[in-house]
Design a protein around this motif. Structure first.
Motif, PDB file in Angstrom:
ATOM      1  N   VAL A 255      34.082  12.460 -12.594  1.00 15.00           N
ATOM      2  CA  VAL A 255      32.997  11.528 -12.297  1.00 15.00           C
ATOM      3  C   VAL A 255      33.485  10.531 -11.260  1.00 15.00           C
ATOM      4  O   VAL A 255      34.464   9.813 -11.482  1.00 15.00           O
ATOM      5  CB  VAL A 255      32.527  10.792 -13.566  1.00 15.00           C
ATOM      6  N   HIS A 256      32.805  10.495 -10.125  1.00 15.44           N
ATOM      7  CA  HIS A 256      33.199   9.625  -9.026  1.00 15.44           C
ATOM      8  C   HIS A 256      32.839   8.185  -9.335  1.00 15.44           C
ATOM      9  O   HIS A 256      31.881   7.908 -10.055  1.00 15.44           O
ATOM     10  CB  HIS A 256      32.514  10.072  -7.733  1.00 15.44           C
ATOM     11  N   ASP A 257      33.592   7.251  -8.757  1.00 17.52           N
ATOM     12  CA  ASP A 257      33.390   5.842  -9.109  1.00 17.52           C
ATOM     13  C   ASP A 257      32.218   5.195  -8.375  1.00 17.52           C
ATOM     14  O   ASP A 257      31.809   4.082  -8.708  1.00 17.52           O
ATOM     15  CB  ASP A 257      34.677   5.036  -8.873  1.00 17.52           C
ATOM     16  N   THR A 258      31.666   5.852  -7.360  1.00 22.44           N
ATOM     17  CA  THR A 258      30.485   5.335  -6.675  1.00 22.44           C
ATOM     18  C   THR A 258      29.459   6.454  -6.525  1.00 22.44           C
ATOM     19  O   THR A 258      29.747   7.620  -6.779  1.00 22.44           O
ATOM     20  CB  THR A 258      30.832   4.784  -5.277  1.00 22.44           C
ATOM     21  N   THR A 259      28.265   6.080  -6.082  1.00 25.26           N
ATOM     22  CA  THR A 259      27.201   7.065  -5.894  1.00 25.26           C
ATOM     23  C   THR A 259      27.556   8.035  -4.776  1.00 25.26           C
ATOM     24  O   THR A 259      27.967   7.619  -3.686  1.00 25.26           O
ATOM     25  CB  THR A 259      25.873   6.356  -5.558  1.00 25.26           C
TER      26      THR A 259
ATOM     27  N   GLN B 241      37.315  10.158 -12.134  1.00 18.86           N
ATOM     28  CA  GLN B 241      38.000  10.275 -13.417  1.00 18.86           C
ATOM     29  C   GLN B 241      37.514  11.527 -14.140  1.00 18.86           C
ATOM     30  O   GLN B 241      36.359  11.944 -13.982  1.00 18.86           O
ATOM     31  CB  GLN B 241      37.711   9.059 -14.296  1.00 18.86           C
ATOM     32  N   PRO B 242      38.375  12.122 -14.972  1.00 11.16           N
ATOM     33  CA  PRO B 242      37.926  13.270 -15.755  1.00 11.16           C
ATOM     34  C   PRO B 242      36.729  12.909 -16.629  1.00 11.16           C
ATOM     35  O   PRO B 242      36.618  11.792 -17.132  1.00 11.16           O
ATOM     36  CB  PRO B 242      39.159  13.614 -16.610  1.00 11.16           C
ATOM     37  N   LEU B 243      35.828  13.875 -16.784  1.00 10.14           N
ATOM     38  CA  LEU B 243      34.612  13.647 -17.557  1.00 10.14           C
ATOM     39  C   LEU B 243      34.925  13.157 -18.962  1.00 10.14           C
ATOM     40  O   LEU B 243      34.275  12.230 -19.471  1.00 10.14           O
ATOM     41  CB  LEU B 243      33.805  14.952 -17.619  1.00 10.14           C
ATOM     42  N   ALA B 244      35.911  13.748 -19.617  1.00  8.14           N
ATOM     43  CA  ALA B 244      36.246  13.356 -20.990  1.00  8.14           C
ATOM     44  C   ALA B 244      36.634  11.887 -21.065  1.00  8.14           C
ATOM     45  O   ALA B 244      36.244  11.176 -22.008  1.00  8.14           O
ATOM     46  CB  ALA B 244      37.378  14.238 -21.520  1.00  8.14           C
ATOM     47  N   ALA B 245      37.386  11.409 -20.069  1.00  9.23           N
ATOM     48  CA  ALA B 245      37.812  10.011 -20.076  1.00  9.23           C
ATOM     49  C   ALA B 245      36.627   9.076 -19.902  1.00  9.23           C
ATOM     50  O   ALA B 245      36.530   8.029 -20.544  1.00  9.23           O
ATOM     51  CB  ALA B 245      38.836   9.775 -18.964  1.00  9.23           C
TER      52      ALA B 245
END
Length: 270
Positions: free
Chosen positions: A204-208, A258-262
């Motif tokens: 998951v990216h930290d911005t759009t 970040q990894p999806l699980a995190a």
């Protein structure tokens, strides 16, 4: 005003661009010298218009008259060649516009190969699904493992991912928080798969996200989305320089993800 170009230069540009017949006359003279009557046979203009064009070109020393025929001077040839190049560039810009207008920050170092109209598929009013249909075909033609970035989630892409995973393809997938939220509400099975399947690593990216990107073993597919996340155009390439560029872009985005699980673990705690 452009550096080194005075009012006369602008007037000369306006003269040349003022009508397609002026360019057509230069194009005919670029091939061979001609008399006004010859030009009337090949250019869609009256004899009077042809004479005015020839007079304007002669005044600017792009054309000279010798033995009753008009021919381009060396500078006239250069003016024609440069203007012809400009017209080609403008035509390419019109074709590539749906891609170029929606690339965001990566446009600054985009490989020129991806601006080749031959590499492009664009959606239009006549065929609004052209880009997404071609992107789906690209996914069905995957050879080797896949790395992908997507600012949207759709059943079409989810179904394509299922097919890839069933063949043993490994997928690295980067999404943003809006895709995560949409997946949680509308595509929970796909979200669970992205979390649990051994052949997919989801980040998951930290911005759009504002682009789509996919790489398999040797090919690149770049996707451009509009402000409503409609897929407007894709560009495909298997050029080595494009592939290295795409790998660099993907790695840059993954470093900020970040990894999806995190991400889900943090959300559960909050």
């Amino acid at each position: 005003m452009a550096e080194g170009l005075d009012d006369t230069g602008f007037e000369d540009c306006q003269f040349l661009t003022g009508s397609p017949q002026r360019f057509a006359v230069l194009a005919q003279l670029r091939e061979r010298p001609a008399r006004p009557t010859d030009l009337c046979d090949t250019v869609d203009a009256t004899r009077t218009t042809i004479q005015r064009i020839l007079a304007g070109c002669t005044e600017r020393q792009w054309v000279v008259k010798r033995d009753g025929e008009y021919q381009l001077t060396v500078t006239g040839q250069r003016v024609f060649d440069q203007y012809n190049t400009l017209l080609s560039e403008i035509d390419q810009a019109r074709t590539v516009g749906p891609l170029a207008a929606h690339l965001g920050a990566i446009a600054a170092d985009l490989p020129p190969e991806l601006l080749d109209p031959e590499c492009l598929t664009t959606s239009s009013e006549q065929n609004p699904l052209a880009a997404i249909d071609r992107f789906t075909d690209w996914l069905h033609e995957v050879n080797g493992d896949v790395r992908a970035i997507s600012p949207i989630v759709t059943s079409v892409f989810n179904d394509a991912a299922v097919e890839l995973l069933e063949t043993g393809t490994h997928i690295e997938f980067i999404i943003d928080h809006s895709v995560l939220e949409r997946s949680a509400s509308d595509f929970s099975d796909a979200l669970d798969r992205g979390l649990e399947h051994e052949n997919i690593d989801t980040y998951v990216h930290d911005t759009t996200l504002d682009i789509g990107l996919a790489l398999d073993r040797s090919r690149v597919c770049l996707a451009a989305y509009d402000d409503r996340n409609n897929l407007r155009a894709i560009a495909e390439s298997d050029a080595t320089a494009v592939y290295h560029w795409a790998e660099t872009v993907f790695d840059r985005y993954r470093e900020r993800s970040q990894p999806l699980a995190a991400v889900l673990s943090v959300q559960e705690k909050n």
